[in-house]
Design a protein around this motif. Sequence first.
Motif, PDB file in Angstrom:
ATOM      1  N   LEU A 273       0.856  -1.189   0.000  1.00 52.16           N
ATOM      2  CA  LEU A 273       0.000   0.000   0.000  1.00 52.16           C
ATOM      3  C   LEU A 273       0.890   1.236   0.000  1.00 52.16           C
ATOM      4  CD1 LEU A 273      -2.701  -1.036   2.647  1.00 52.16           C
ATOM      5  CD2 LEU A 273      -2.969  -0.928   0.180  1.00 52.16           C
ATOM      6  N   PRO A 274       0.378   2.397  -0.420  1.00 52.13           N
ATOM      7  CA  PRO A 274       1.201   3.614  -0.420  1.00 52.13           C
ATOM      8  C   PRO A 274       1.497   4.059   1.013  1.00 52.13           C
ATOM      9  CG  PRO A 274      -1.079   4.111  -1.024  1.00 52.13           C
ATOM     10  CD  PRO A 274      -0.969   2.624  -0.979  1.00 52.13           C
ATOM     11  N   VAL A 275       2.729   3.790   1.473  1.00 53.72           N
ATOM     12  CA  VAL A 275       3.081   4.058   2.871  1.00 53.72           C
ATOM     13  C   VAL A 275       2.986   5.547   3.188  1.00 53.72           C
ATOM     14  CG1 VAL A 275       4.929   3.926   4.591  1.00 53.72           C
ATOM     15  CG2 VAL A 275       4.520   2.007   3.054  1.00 53.72           C
ATOM     16  N   SER A 276       3.359   6.402   2.241  1.00 50.64           N
ATOM     17  CA  SER A 276       3.283   7.841   2.496  1.00 50.64           C
ATOM     18  C   SER A 276       1.831   8.270   2.764  1.00 50.64           C
ATOM     19  CB  SER A 276       3.851   8.628   1.315  1.00 50.64           C
ATOM     20  OG  SER A 276       3.148   8.332   0.119  1.00 50.64           O
ATOM     21  N   THR A 277       0.885   7.638   2.087  1.00 49.35           N
ATOM     22  CA  THR A 277      -0.538   7.941   2.329  1.00 49.35           C
ATOM     23  C   THR A 277      -0.963   7.451   3.708  1.00 49.35           C
ATOM     24  OG1 THR A 277      -1.044   7.783  -0.035  1.00 49.35           O
ATOM     25  CG2 THR A 277      -2.892   7.579   1.485  1.00 49.35           C
ATOM     26  N   ILE A 278      -0.540   6.239   4.084  1.00 54.05           N
ATOM     27  CA  ILE A 278      -0.867   5.699   5.409  1.00 54.05           C
ATOM     28  C   ILE A 278      -0.280   6.595   6.499  1.00 54.05           C
ATOM     29  CG2 ILE A 278      -0.634   3.739   6.965  1.00 54.05           C
ATOM     30  CD1 ILE A 278      -2.462   3.236   4.555  1.00 54.05           C
ATOM     31  N   LEU A 279       0.947   7.086   6.274  1.00 54.85           N
ATOM     32  CA  LEU A 279       1.566   7.971   7.255  1.00 54.85           C
ATOM     33  C   LEU A 279       0.825   9.305   7.356  1.00 54.85           C
ATOM     34  CD1 LEU A 279       5.361   7.299   6.628  1.00 54.85           C
ATOM     35  CD2 LEU A 279       4.053   6.750   8.684  1.00 54.85           C
ATOM     36  N   LEU A 280       0.299   9.794   6.240  1.00 53.05           N
ATOM     37  CA  LEU A 280      -0.512  11.013   6.301  1.00 53.05           C
ATOM     38  C   LEU A 280      -1.807  10.761   7.080  1.00 53.05           C
ATOM     39  CD1 LEU A 280      -0.042  12.554   2.737  1.00 53.05           C
ATOM     40  CD2 LEU A 280       0.780  13.471   4.915  1.00 53.05           C
ATOM     41  N   PHE A 281      -2.388   9.565   6.908  1.00 56.27           N
ATOM     42  CA  PHE A 281      -3.542   9.184   7.718  1.00 56.27           C
ATOM     43  C   PHE A 281      -3.163   9.174   9.211  1.00 56.27           C
ATOM     44  CE2 PHE A 281      -5.947   6.450   4.327  1.00 56.27           C
ATOM     45  CZ  PHE A 281      -6.226   7.611   3.614  1.00 56.27           C
ATOM     46  N   GLN A 282      -2.008   8.590   9.499  1.00 54.81           N
ATOM     47  CA  GLN A 282      -1.549   8.528  10.888  1.00 54.81           C
ATOM     48  C   GLN A 282      -1.297   9.937  11.432  1.00 54.81           C
ATOM     49  OE1 GLN A 282      -1.534   5.895  12.721  1.00 54.81           O
ATOM     50  NE2 GLN A 282      -0.882   4.062  11.606  1.00 54.81           N
ATOM     51  N   PHE A 283      -0.771  10.817  10.587  1.00 58.91           N
ATOM     52  CA  PHE A 283      -0.541  12.200  11.002  1.00 58.91           C
ATOM     53  C   PHE A 283      -1.868  12.896  11.326  1.00 58.91           C
ATOM     54  CE2 PHE A 283      -0.312  16.719   9.627  1.00 58.91           C
ATOM     55  CZ  PHE A 283       0.491  17.184  10.664  1.00 58.91           C
ATOM     56  N   ALA A 284      -2.861  12.738  10.449  1.00 58.89           N
ATOM     57  CA  ALA A 284      -4.175  13.340  10.696  1.00 58.89           C
ATOM     58  C   ALA A 284      -4.794  12.763  11.970  1.00 58.89           C
ATOM     59  CB  ALA A 284      -5.094  13.091   9.503  1.00 58.89           C
ATOM     60  N   ASN A 285      -4.609  11.467  12.172  1.00 57.53           N
ATOM     61  CA  ASN A 285      -5.128  10.837  13.387  1.00 57.53           C
ATOM     62  C   ASN A 285      -4.403  11.343  14.627  1.00 57.53           C
ATOM     63  OD1 ASN A 285      -7.017   8.958  14.469  1.00 57.53           O
ATOM     64  ND2 ASN A 285      -5.328   7.550  14.878  1.00 57.53           N
ATOM     65  N   GLY A 286      -3.098  11.613  14.476  1.00 55.74           N
ATOM     66  CA  GLY A 286      -2.331  12.180  15.579  1.00 55.74           C
ATOM     67  C   GLY A 286      -2.828  13.565  15.960  1.00 55.74           C
ATOM     68  N   LEU A 287      -3.191  14.372  14.966  1.00 50.34           N
ATOM     69  CA  LEU A 287      -3.758  15.689  15.245  1.00 50.34           C
ATOM     70  C   LEU A 287      -5.087  15.551  15.985  1.00 50.34           C
ATOM     71  CD1 LEU A 287      -3.077  17.678  11.939  1.00 50.34           C
ATOM     72  CD2 LEU A 287      -1.802  17.765  14.091  1.00 50.34           C
ATOM     73  N   PHE A 288      -5.904  14.595  15.543  1.00 54.30           N
ATOM     74  CA  PHE A 288      -7.163  14.342  16.235  1.00 54.30           C
ATOM     75  C   PHE A 288      -6.903  13.906  17.675  1.00 54.30           C
ATOM     76  CE2 PHE A 288     -10.323  11.087  17.478  1.00 54.30           C
ATOM     77  CZ  PHE A 288     -11.442  11.906  17.562  1.00 54.30           C
ATOM     78  N   ALA A 289      -5.857  13.078  17.861  1.00 53.18           N
ATOM     79  CA  ALA A 289      -5.529  12.567  19.203  1.00 53.18           C
ATOM     80  C   ALA A 289      -5.124  13.686  20.155  1.00 53.18           C
ATOM     81  CB  ALA A 289      -4.405  11.537  19.104  1.00 53.18           C
ATOM     82  N   LEU A 290      -4.501  14.743  19.625  1.00 54.59           N
ATOM     83  CA  LEU A 290      -4.113  15.875  20.471  1.00 54.59           C
ATOM     84  C   LEU A 290      -5.322  16.397  21.245  1.00 54.59           C
ATOM     85  CD1 LEU A 290      -1.856  17.913  18.002  1.00 54.59           C
ATOM     86  CD2 LEU A 290      -1.087  16.658  20.013  1.00 54.59           C
TER      87      LEU A 290
END
Length: 453
Positions: A273-290
């Motif tokens: 899978l496109p890892v850079s896309t998954i990492l962007l998902f993880q980044f957005a989720n990290g912002l939500f987690a804040l």
Amino acid sequence: MTDTAAMMQPAARRRLVSSALLGTTIEFFDVYIYGLAAGLYFARLFFPSASPTVSVIASFGTLASGFLIRPLGGIIGGHFGDRYGRKKVLVASMIVMGSGTFVVGVLPTYQTIGIWAPILLIAARLAQGLGAGAEWGGGVLMLVEHMSKDRRGFWGSISNFGVWLGIAFGTLVFAGITRLPEHVQMWAWRAPFIASAALVFFGLWVRLGVTETPVFVEAEKEAKQNKREPLPLAELFRNHKKATVIAICVATGAASYQIYGTFATSYADSLELPVSTILLFQFANGLFALFATLFFGWLSDHTGRRVLAIVGSIMVVPSMYLLFWSLNGSRLPLIMLSLILLEIGHSMVYGPMGAFLAEMFETRARYTGISIAYQVGAGALSGLGPLIASAILASSGGPPHVYAVPLIVAVTGSLTVIGAFLAPNRARQPLPDSAEGRDARLVDRGAVSGQRT
């Protein structure tokens, strides 16, 4: 009793909050970039093998080593923090942690120095783990012991807010690195490790300007007057054995992140899978987690810590199955949805955790108690997650046979539910053995005595 939080000058409060926030931000930036680099690069650079699966397991083994040594860092940091003060330990922990991260960034690979490369990588990771083991507990206590009892859940969540800030920043950095040509990635991964040194120097400057917690100063004065200064670890196991076991169970609720964050990213890479896309998902989720972390920390001051820990622990199990089903089917929108659901459940446990654990221990054993609990439950056991998940996946035949992996969070979540049921509910009450708590007990006893006369 006068509220020490109300007495603090605004500048002193800002520096205190900044110190705790920077400490956990740097700690988890360092931890998370190591986890991402271990999953994406270290297998090839430091553990070359004919079998890619063996290389990945070896690489995640170094990640686990840093988590496994964190309880020792918690014991050492807790001992000195309970004996000589929280501030001194927090300065030392940041230096040790930052040094280990910098060494990883400049370390030659296996191709250059052979077997010494993985050996030195493990040594640097162990230094990282020792420093991190002492960091979290002290950062939480600097806030919880300074601030008002009515908002301990919220202020305690600030340290965990820093956890997500570090993770989000690390995810964003690696999302950029993974978009570079592969030959550039093979050296560009080093940049965030080296740059972390600048964050450490800034964090030290802020941290050196904070004051010791009034609760500790009061307890230290009393111990000297009574000429009674037992070893914190001995005090913990003499008077707080049950509280320690309960606190470890509660802390295991943080373990789910290492599965849906660290392991899931590596699993997505194995599915091509496109890892850079998954990492962007993880980044957005990290912002939500804040914001979820702060919200549930605040909410726990009103609902209590227990109910949130129980609901969150149950919620992550079906959400984890949804994540891996979505990854196997390359269902990108559902991957993002499942990450958000996982984060809601995780933040219910993690947001209030600092206050929840601190409220179980008395002052002269509190740093040791919450450090051991967190570093065993959320540290060592959590750090084993990607390694165990990789081994389960390999024994199941590799992708897409991943559906036994969520059993890990079913087990850790069950421990958290049990711990939460057994833990005392002290939200909005004075900390154990504080002067405020003793004053309240004296008032209660006086009221009872007056009723009897």
